[in-house]
Scaffold this active site. Sequence first.
Site, PDB file in Angstrom:
ATOM      1  N   THR A 280       0.890  -1.163   0.000  1.00  0.00           N
ATOM      2  CA  THR A 280       0.000   0.000   0.000  1.00  0.00           C
ATOM      3  C   THR A 280       0.924   1.208   0.000  1.00  0.00           C
ATOM      4  OG1 THR A 280      -1.773  -1.164   1.186  1.00  0.00           O
ATOM      5  CG2 THR A 280      -1.793   1.199   1.367  1.00  0.00           C
TER       6      THR A 280
ATOM      7  N   ASP B 234      -9.422  -9.110   0.222  1.00  0.00           N
ATOM      8  CA  ASP B 234      -9.625  -8.524   1.548  1.00  0.00           C
ATOM      9  C   ASP B 234     -10.959  -8.956   2.157  1.00  0.00           C
ATOM     10  OD1 ASP B 234      -7.252  -7.279   1.964  1.00  0.00           O
ATOM     11  OD2 ASP B 234      -7.951  -5.245   1.575  1.00  0.00           O
TER      12      ASP B 234
ATOM     13  N   SER C 291      -7.846  -2.012   5.937  1.00  0.00           N
ATOM     14  CA  SER C 291      -7.149  -1.594   7.158  1.00  0.00           C
ATOM     15  C   SER C 291      -6.517  -0.214   6.996  1.00  0.00           C
ATOM     16  CB  SER C 291      -6.053  -2.604   7.517  1.00  0.00           C
ATOM     17  OG  SER C 291      -6.608  -3.868   7.787  1.00  0.00           O
TER      18      SER C 291
END
Length: 576
Positions: A397, A437, A462
Amino acid sequence: MARIKLFLTLVGSLIGFAAVGILLNAALTPRPVHMVSAAHPLASAAGLEMLEQGGSAVDAAIAVQLVLTLVEPQSSGIGGGAFIVYWNEDTRRVETWDGRETAPASVTPRHFLKSDGSPMSFFEAVVGGHAVGVPGVVAMLGDAHKEHGRLPWADLFAPAIRLAEGGFEVTPRLNKLINWSPALPRMPVVSEYFFQPGEKDDDGNPVPLDVGMVLVNPEYARTLRTLAEDGPDSFYNGAIADKILESVKNAPVNPGGMTAEDLAAYKPVKREPVCAPYRTYTLCGAPPPTSGSTTVIQIMGLLESFYMQNAEPQSADAIHLISEASRLAYADRNLYLADPDFVDVPLDGMVDRSYLRLRSRLIHPDKTSSSNPLEAGRPAGSSASLSPSEPEPAHSTSHFVVRDDWGNVVSMTTSIEAPFGSHVMAGGFLLNNQLTDFSFRPVIDGKPVANRPEAGKRPRSSMSPMIVLDEDGEFYAAIGSPGGSRIIAFVAQSLIGILDWDMTVQEAINMPRHVHRNTTLELEENTFIATLADGLRARGHEVEVKEITSGLHGLRVVGDELEGGADPRREGVVLD
């Protein structure tokens, strides 16, 4: 200021009132203060270029993301999703945009189950079109630009187009991850892009691009020119959309069922931020479908019952308290948090101060609970009809922060999920694997999982982009990180460093990382806190010392100046 005016008036009797006017305006006009902190120097430079042209924080954020898609393709891009937390200086309010991917209409709760009913392994599921969600980044950035852009949309594409056509140097981190991925050599389009043409090693395998080699991407440049000229809708309809669908449906591994209708139907969502007090501050972040900001706020709220200001930073005592708070917060996260358009999320109850004070009584200052993992609590509005999902692996990410000359701030976390996402390319950019996810098992112990796959649903994230307000309700700080479900721990730990331990942003980011996701306490290897492992085991923790790679970027206001930080574990820089 009154004394300045009086002084300048007296000076005017000597040098003339015209000169006084010039001096007075200079004295009363604030000096422009802007900053960008992003995960690659070229991305930070692109954002700074927009700010110096008179662009807004949103303008700069768009330029940053477009360049990150090119130079940090393993982490994020226009083929993925993101969340923005935005400080609006004019209204003194926090705004959020949800650009999370959505599941195609063909997705069912059994999406990741094999024919015998058993779940696929993560690495079976991650590669190919089956894991690709409808990308949300472009639509989200388009909406944010309509509200807060200052420069023309097309101008924001210039840095990325220039780099895509002229090339950029392969960095050590990109080279490392190309070498790491076992799937890249098997995927035709990405292997042609990330490996040296015609080169084979002694075993007949393709040779990854070396550090310092110049990589060009003319196909991405063409995609950018289309988006610049035709606007964000051209991503979801027309030639770009056709390329996405072709790549998903014809992936050599796990082809997917995304349709033109799925792409055309995508809409970003502007949501109310999740906010809660922490001592004299207010913490604000992105609400579900990301679990990140909510869980960060829970960790901080649980610790409010303890005098963290008096705890020695990075001591065994501090790590123990943060870990126990993390266990409780992750327990709630794993049960309740999912897409609020599909599940009733007890958000207000989860961040309620009285609920968190009650839960904090479960934290013993000297030893850990014998129950591992801990069970979720019962916040107001919660249901007992759900089953907890299993914790997800931690993957790739990116996070960046921007502040413009008018005081507006973007805190944005963006992702394609795993390193190189689905390993499927379209139009010169990588597509996400965000559907992984979702919980692979839709039902556990006879109860439905909140984060089960469903058509049109946004998988739980998250990502934890945060903005902190001071006691007067003014902007104080912004921070976030990559790292999968570990993001939450990275951000909470850094906020404690800034708010409780009076660290600079850079000092807080530099701290050795420790993570407890209600399973095992992880300590960053080759750091001094790794030497605390035996003492923490004596308190009852299961401890693992391992590599932990955060990627925090943040900034805060200190008086009339800005202070920034970039994680030395990655390749980012702060520019102002």
